[in-house]
Motif scaffolding. Structure first.
Motif, PDB file in Angstrom:
ATOM      1  N   GLY A  97       0.793  -1.229   0.000  1.00 27.57           N
ATOM      2  CA  GLY A  97       0.000   0.000   0.000  1.00 27.57           C
ATOM      3  C   GLY A  97       0.816   1.264   0.000  1.00 27.57           C
ATOM      4  N   ARG A 143      -0.204   5.510  -7.416  1.00 23.23           N
ATOM      5  CA  ARG A 143      -1.276   5.567  -6.432  1.00 23.23           C
ATOM      6  C   ARG A 143      -1.648   7.009  -6.177  1.00 23.23           C
ATOM      7  NH1 ARG A 143       1.323   0.846  -3.424  1.00 23.23           N
ATOM      8  NH2 ARG A 143       0.561  -0.831  -4.722  1.00 23.23           N
ATOM      9  N   ILE A 163     -16.379   7.280  -8.382  1.00 26.44           N
ATOM     10  CA  ILE A 163     -16.134   5.836  -8.248  1.00 26.44           C
ATOM     11  C   ILE A 163     -16.855   5.102  -9.373  1.00 26.44           C
ATOM     12  CG2 ILE A 163     -16.606   3.788  -6.830  1.00 26.44           C
ATOM     13  CD1 ILE A 163     -16.300   5.585  -4.343  1.00 26.44           C
ATOM     14  N   THR A 208      -4.690  -2.390 -14.721  1.00 19.30           N
ATOM     15  CA  THR A 208      -5.750  -2.503 -13.708  1.00 19.30           C
ATOM     16  C   THR A 208      -5.915  -1.205 -12.926  1.00 19.30           C
ATOM     17  OG1 THR A 208      -4.294  -3.209 -11.895  1.00 19.30           O
ATOM     18  CG2 THR A 208      -5.131  -4.944 -13.346  1.00 19.30           C
ATOM     19  N   PHE A 209      -7.074  -1.095 -12.257  1.00 20.68           N
ATOM     20  CA  PHE A 209      -7.303   0.020 -11.336  1.00 20.68           C
ATOM     21  C   PHE A 209      -8.015  -0.524 -10.116  1.00 20.68           C
ATOM     22  CE2 PHE A 209     -10.693  -0.158 -14.491  1.00 20.68           C
ATOM     23  CZ  PHE A 209     -11.808  -0.319 -13.688  1.00 20.68           C
ATOM     24  N   ASN A 210      -7.934   0.205  -9.017  1.00 21.71           N
ATOM     25  CA  ASN A 210      -8.591  -0.238  -7.784  1.00 21.71           C
ATOM     26  C   ASN A 210      -8.892   0.954  -6.878  1.00 21.71           C
ATOM     27  OD1 ASN A 210      -9.418  -2.375  -5.854  1.00 21.71           O
ATOM     28  ND2 ASN A 210      -7.739  -1.559  -4.607  1.00 21.71           N
ATOM     29  N   VAL A 211     -10.112   0.959  -6.328  1.00 25.84           N
ATOM     30  CA  VAL A 211     -10.442   1.882  -5.247  1.00 25.84           C
ATOM     31  C   VAL A 211     -10.193   1.115  -3.960  1.00 25.84           C
ATOM     32  CG1 VAL A 211     -12.272   3.190  -4.095  1.00 25.84           C
ATOM     33  CG2 VAL A 211     -12.149   3.136  -6.601  1.00 25.84           C
ATOM     34  N   GLY A 212      -9.135   1.460  -3.237  1.00 26.42           N
ATOM     35  CA  GLY A 212      -8.701   0.657  -2.098  1.00 26.42           C
ATOM     36  C   GLY A 212      -9.262   1.101  -0.761  1.00 26.42           C
ATOM     37  N   VAL A 213      -9.296   2.398  -0.535  1.00 24.43           N
ATOM     38  CA  VAL A 213      -9.792   2.923   0.738  1.00 24.43           C
ATOM     39  C   VAL A 213     -10.663   4.142   0.454  1.00 24.43           C
ATOM     40  CG1 VAL A 213      -9.166   3.511   3.117  1.00 24.43           C
ATOM     41  CG2 VAL A 213      -7.531   2.287   1.713  1.00 24.43           C
ATOM     42  N   ILE A 214     -11.724   4.273   1.227  1.00 23.45           N
ATOM     43  CA  ILE A 214     -12.708   5.338   1.043  1.00 23.45           C
ATOM     44  C   ILE A 214     -12.985   5.979   2.391  1.00 23.45           C
ATOM     45  CG2 ILE A 214     -15.152   5.784   0.504  1.00 23.45           C
ATOM     46  CD1 ILE A 214     -15.106   3.384  -1.331  1.00 23.45           C
ATOM     47  N   ASP A 228      -8.519   6.340  -2.044  1.00 21.85           N
ATOM     48  CA  ASP A 228      -7.170   6.005  -2.491  1.00 21.85           C
ATOM     49  C   ASP A 228      -7.296   5.042  -3.667  1.00 21.85           C
ATOM     50  OD1 ASP A 228      -6.202   7.549  -0.492  1.00 21.85           O
ATOM     51  OD2 ASP A 228      -5.572   5.900   0.800  1.00 21.85           O
ATOM     52  N   VAL A 229      -6.600   5.376  -4.747  1.00 20.37           N
ATOM     53  CA  VAL A 229      -6.732   4.622  -6.001  1.00 20.37           C
ATOM     54  C   VAL A 229      -5.367   4.099  -6.435  1.00 20.37           C
ATOM     55  CG1 VAL A 229      -7.324   4.834  -8.452  1.00 20.37           C
ATOM     56  CG2 VAL A 229      -8.756   5.943  -6.729  1.00 20.37           C
ATOM     57  N   ASP A 230      -5.366   2.875  -6.915  1.00 17.24           N
ATOM     58  CA  ASP A 230      -4.151   2.205  -7.391  1.00 17.24           C
ATOM     59  C   ASP A 230      -4.339   1.907  -8.878  1.00 17.24           C
ATOM     60  OD1 ASP A 230      -1.743   0.459  -7.121  1.00 17.24           O
ATOM     61  OD2 ASP A 230      -3.175  -1.187  -7.334  1.00 17.24           O
ATOM     62  N   ARG A 235      -2.251   0.263 -12.289  1.00 23.28           N
ATOM     63  CA  ARG A 235      -1.045  -0.480 -12.665  1.00 23.28           C
ATOM     64  C   ARG A 235      -1.107  -0.906 -14.122  1.00 23.28           C
ATOM     65  NH1 ARG A 235       0.502  -4.579  -7.803  1.00 23.28           N
ATOM     66  NH2 ARG A 235      -0.472  -3.397  -6.133  1.00 23.28           N
ATOM     67  N   ILE A 269       0.344   9.643  -4.446  1.00 22.40           N
ATOM     68  CA  ILE A 269       0.856   9.201  -3.138  1.00 22.40           C
ATOM     69  C   ILE A 269       1.772   7.994  -3.271  1.00 22.40           C
ATOM     70  CG2 ILE A 269      -1.057  10.107  -1.751  1.00 22.40           C
ATOM     71  CD1 ILE A 269      -2.220   7.256  -1.736  1.00 22.40           C
TER      72      ILE A 269
END
Lengths: 423, 423
Positions: free
Chosen positions: B174, B218, B247, B262-268, B284-286, B288, B331
């Motif tokens: 993370g 990120r 989102i 890929t993409f990901n919404v990890g924390v909201i 927080d978005v990842d 890759r 980040i």
């Protein structure tokens, strides 16, 4: 938590009030030399009043963590002249001022809690007559008004027929779900004894009178899924996407503007790390309406939308590791209730407000009064005087310019004295 | 944080490897009586190995709070036989095993941190040969493998030409943003001295070899607005609705499946109380990709979508108290990098894996190796043995059934010995 500038007027009530005459008791009280003495005291004591607003505001009182402010307020109530002060089992500060003739007990309350979480900077910034700080108006000013009324009554040696219970209560905001009022009226030492109720909440000139409790329901919506690795498991269903879709659907929900019906996404959370698909994402939702029927209808639609969002996420991404489930949990339920327009409490409030040269403005809201109203106990919510804005935000402010500030205190005190009966 | 079952195969690499012969050094090491002794030790010591996995797993190591597990791991390294163990200024545990002939220093690492926040229940539940707990495989098992290798080498009195640096590092997951590796290679006491690098991350048979670092970026996306009262200010723009819309837009973003992107919404998060319009909502978005070009393209699209969400919210609701602003802050930035398929480290790894009767499977991922790879230092990421699943979730598990568990340890040890040169 009074409803600021969008306060709903009940047109018919205003017409009714133009016709109503100033009840004799109110007229008598306002022209009483003792009341005049009390008014003089309030004017002279205004600087102390402002200092107390600041002191209260700078003592944090997040929801469910009101203890520190409760202890301060109990001390200030005692210093202001009340000897019989305690903190009840729920955390409410209650101080009794005995009457002389066993009139019906009247409770007057302001709430200790703010909407702001622990760690919020509550330092008051002063700019001329303006005070800026989270919670300064909602409801610190009203708490200070209670102290001022106690001191002014003592200074003017006022005795009332009724016992008056001064209350600094917990649980008015958010998930507090009116727990302070529920305890006061249903379990506390004065339950069954309080026959009339006034809530001060928050700032405002003093001519708004809340005569009905708007019903509200609060929900925690939790989407749960299998979770996984952001890259390795890309394509799996995600509670975050279900939540995003749910928020978007809710944001487009149609609600009537009359009877006013509203919804709000208040708090959002979920996920553990940026590179993990969350296994949980949630939000807290508030739905309100002036009419029970519209509240129920909006709640039904809202619940349907939440399930649609979960279903859609299960449709568009892979459920090979598990599906998205949704839980919609009721976390708050504020009952409806209304006091009759021709009841003594409403008539008296209207008369006093008019005698100060203002037009009473009757409306509905969701305040501490919801609880007594739902139990059939006459209750109103009044403003605490002055002006202000932006409550429930970090930019909250009030203006303590003397004339409207003092007048608001006098109106509240006049209504209270008229109901309590001055000897 | 290896990429589980969706691991990307590089087809061409597999073909290359079928053609490659077992390098002499690897062959020599694997048939050496000393190495056989070490293998025997690993087999006999397997119960202690399992106990250490459990001990490590049950010592929490949330991101940026790895101290407690670091102290434990340093102690265990010493108990396993390393005398020269320290915790560097970033929090990495580093223990040196001196070589005899000044060969190039090789570092082998497993990461201390998990994706799980403070308070997560990390108690290990055992069911037959299966261990269940958050972090048990990612990367506790790999940390225990390092201990096992140190003990086995001592038990077999193995001396190597190269110095070997055993590392339990921080900041792999993370927002840690590979801070442990950045410090190790760019600032720490062994910077410029480490000439080859092996990361063990996480469980798996032992035939996956990560030869390229997937780039990732990120972001923290913050929507800010005026906030307000849920009922009184109904109709104002809300950061919660902007976030929901953002989102939803992101969840529909088109990305290529090859090169895998890929993409990901990890924390909201966001909001302060259910009855307040939030003044802030964030995620927080990842993002890759296996290819820099596709990463950059997806990042551009993502940033555009965030601004569109803010604009749309400003269009559909009232901005009388202020508009919704959006901040998209970088980040985390994990660099791309790749080691040549014909380099000694890759050739040796492939040869050792084949000699254990497995087919090497080369791929790309985002691991601690990204840092040395981006600096041109040969690096691979290996599995730590055994099987498992559901890493980054509360249901994470590994199977410590002896044969595949021991074989994974032996493969890692064989690759390390072959690179370090046994005397």
């Amino acid at each position: 938590m009074w409803e600021a500038s969008l306060y709903t007027k009940i047109a018919v009530s205003f017409v009714l009030c133009l016709l109503c005459s100033l009840p004799g008791q109110a007229q008598g009280v306002l022209s009483d030399p003792g009341f005049k003495l009390a008014e003089d005291f309030v004017g002279k004591d205004h600087d102390r009043f402002i200092r107390e607003i600041i002191q209260i505001t700078e003592t944090p009182a997040p929801p469910f963590k009101e203890e520190k402010r409760a202890r301060l307020f109990a001390d200030l109530l005692k210093q202001s002249g009340l000897s019989d002060v305690e903190i009840d089992a729920e955390g409410n500060v209650i101080g009794l001022r005995k009457g002389t003739r066993n009139g019906p007990m009247i409770a007057i309350a302001a709430h200790l809690d703010t909407v702001f979480p622990e760690g919020t900077n509550v330092k008051v910034r002063r700019q001329g007559t303006r005070l800026f700080a989270p919670g300064v108006g909602d409801d610190s000013r009203a708490l200070a008004v209670l102290l001022e009324i106690v001191r002014a009554m003592d200074a003017a040696k006022i005795q009332t027929a009724s016992d008056i219970l001064f209350v600094g209560n917990v649980g008015e905001e958010g998930e507090g779900d009116l727990r302070g009022m529920k305890y006061l009226f249903q379990k506390g030492p004065y339950k069954d004894r309080i026959k009339m109720f006034i809530s001060l909440d928050p700032f405002g000139w003093g001519n708004d009178v809340t005569v009905g409790g708007i019903g509200s329901k609060r929900f925690k919506v939790v989407f749960r899924g299998p979770g996984g690795h952001s890259f390795g498991n890309f394509g799996l269903v995600s509670p975050a996407y279900a939540l995003g879709d749910a928020i978007q659907k809710l944001s487009r929900m149609q609600v009537p503007s009359r009877p006013k019906t509203t919804f709000n996404v208040g708090v959002i959370g979920g996920g553990t790390s940026v590179n993990s698909i969350p296994f949980e994402a949630w939000m807290d939702v508030d739905i309100r309406s002036e009419m029970k029927e519209d509240l129920d209808k909006s709640v039904d639609t809202f619940i349907r939308l939440m399930h649609e969002a979960a279903d859609e996420e299960n449709r568009v991404r892979t459920t090979s590791q598990g599906r998205i489930d949704v839980e919609v949990k009721l976390i708050g339920d504020r009952p409806f209730g209304q006091v009759a327009m021709n009841s003594p409490i409403v008539q008296t409030a209207g008369a006093v407000i008019q005698s100060f040269g203002l037009n009473p403005n009757y409306g509905m809201s969701s305040t501490d009064s919801n609880i007594p109203l739902s139990m059939g106990i006459p209750a109103i919510t009044l403003e605490s005087g002055g002006t202000g804005g932006r409550n429930h935000t970090l930019d909250e402010w009030i203006d303590v310019e003397k004339t409207p500030s003092v007048r608001g205190i006098e109106i509240a005190m006049g209504i209270l004295m008229s109901l309590a009966g001055m000897n």
